[in-house]
Design an enzyme around this catalytic site. Structure first.
Site, short mmCIF file in Angstrom:
data_model
loop_
_atom_site.label_atom_id
_atom_site.label_comp_id
_atom_site.label_asym_id
_atom_site.label_seq_id
_atom_site.Cartn_x
_atom_site.Cartn_y
_atom_site.Cartn_z
N GLY A 46 56.49 59.42 24.25
CA GLY A 46 57.01 58.13 23.82
C GLY A 46 56.30 57.02 24.57
O GLY A 46 55.73 57.27 25.65
N GLN A 51 54.88 48.83 28.07
CA GLN A 51 54.03 49.74 28.86
C GLN A 51 52.54 49.49 28.59
O GLN A 51 51.69 49.99 29.31
CB GLN A 51 54.36 51.20 28.56
CG GLN A 51 55.72 51.63 29.11
CD GLN A 51 55.93 53.12 28.89
OE1 GLN A 51 56.30 53.53 27.79
NE2 GLN A 51 55.68 53.91 29.91
N CYS A 91 57.59 59.44 33.53
CA CYS A 91 57.24 58.19 32.86
C CYS A 91 55.75 57.92 33.02
O CYS A 91 55.24 58.05 34.13
CB CYS A 91 58.05 57.05 33.47
SG CYS A 91 57.73 55.46 32.70
N LEU A 92 55.08 57.54 31.93
CA LEU A 92 53.64 57.25 32.01
C LEU A 92 53.36 56.07 32.95
O LEU A 92 52.26 55.96 33.48
CB LEU A 92 53.08 56.93 30.62
CG LEU A 92 53.10 58.06 29.58
CD1 LEU A 92 52.60 57.56 28.24
CD2 LEU A 92 52.26 59.24 30.05
N HIS A 133 65.23 56.59 27.01
CA HIS A 133 64.20 56.21 27.98
C HIS A 133 63.42 54.99 27.46
O HIS A 133 63.18 54.03 28.21
CB HIS A 133 63.26 57.41 28.19
CG HIS A 133 62.15 57.18 29.17
ND1 HIS A 133 62.16 57.74 30.44
CD2 HIS A 133 61.00 56.48 29.08
CE1 HIS A 133 61.05 57.37 31.07
NE2 HIS A 133 60.32 56.61 30.27
N GLU A 134 63.06 55.01 26.17
CA GLU A 134 62.24 53.91 25.61
C GLU A 134 63.06 52.64 25.44
O GLU A 134 62.56 51.54 25.69
CB GLU A 134 61.61 54.32 24.28
CG GLU A 134 60.70 55.55 24.33
CD GLU A 134 59.66 55.53 25.43
OE1 GLU A 134 59.20 54.44 25.82
OE2 GLU A 134 59.33 56.61 25.93
N HIS A 137 63.22 51.00 28.67
CA HIS A 137 61.97 50.26 28.91
C HIS A 137 62.05 48.88 28.28
O HIS A 137 61.72 47.88 28.91
CB HIS A 137 60.77 50.99 28.27
CG HIS A 137 60.07 51.94 29.18
ND1 HIS A 137 59.58 51.58 30.42
CD2 HIS A 137 59.74 53.24 29.03
CE1 HIS A 137 59.00 52.63 30.99
NE2 HIS A 137 59.09 53.65 30.17
ZN ZN Z 1 58.59 55.56 30.61
#
Ligand code: ZN
Length: 170
Positions: A46, A51, A91-92, A133-134, A137
């Site tokens: 995702g 991000q 998380c990226l 999670h998204e 964000h």
């Molecule tokens: Zn993340």
């Protein structure tokens, strides 16, 4: 096709609530294409628009990593939740950091697709976790904010002192 650089913690765009999408134009469509390319390039499941440095309420997701089957969610909200489950999350934007996070087990998402049509989708397991999670964000919340006050503070100070090498997560 363009792979965009993924913004890393503690960049401010990650802790700022993103703006509602008022109109879906070629610019948003291009952004979504680039976000999908970037998600696959980073092996993420995702990716939220902030991000890649764009403060807009958009995320893309691909729980099974199948190209062409990714989900696009614009102005997403969770309208129903059920149960609680604690699992490891990454998380990226916070490479090489994994901790168990408590989330709802099952959620219903409501969002707009790229054509501006409203849809609803039920998510369970990994998909439910990605939705939560998204959306976090997009609200400027990171999973390290969800670890409980003490662990969250310790994790953040640890993260600020290190130099990440690899990525992985959402
Ligand atoms: Zn993340």
């Amino acid at each position: 096709m363009a792979i965009l650089p993924v913004v890393k913690y503690p960049e401010k765009v990650l802790t700022t609530r993103t703006r509602t999408v008022e109109r879906i134009t070629d610019q948003e469509r291009r952004l979504v294409r680039d976000m999908i390319d970037t998600m696959y390039a980073e092996s993420g499941v995702g990716l939220a628009a902030n991000q890649v440095g764009v403060s807009l309420q958009i995320f893309v997701a691909s729980a099974d990593q199948v190209r062409g089957k990714e989900l696009v969610a614009i102005n997403p909200v969770i309208i129903r939740k059920e149960g609680v489950i604690r699992e490891f999350e990454g998380c990226l934007s916070i490479p090489e950091f994994y901790e168990p996070v408590k989330r709802s087990r099952k959620v219903r998402l409501r969002a707009l697709d790229l054509e501006g049509r409203t849809y609803e989708m039920d998510g369970e397991g990994l998909l439910a976790r990605i939705f939560q999670h998204e959306i976090d964000h997009l609200n400027g919340v990171l999973f390290v904010d969800r670890l409980g006050p003490i662990k969250s503070r310790l994790s953040k100070s640890r993260l600020l002192r290190r130099r990440p090498r690899m990525t992985g997560g959402a």
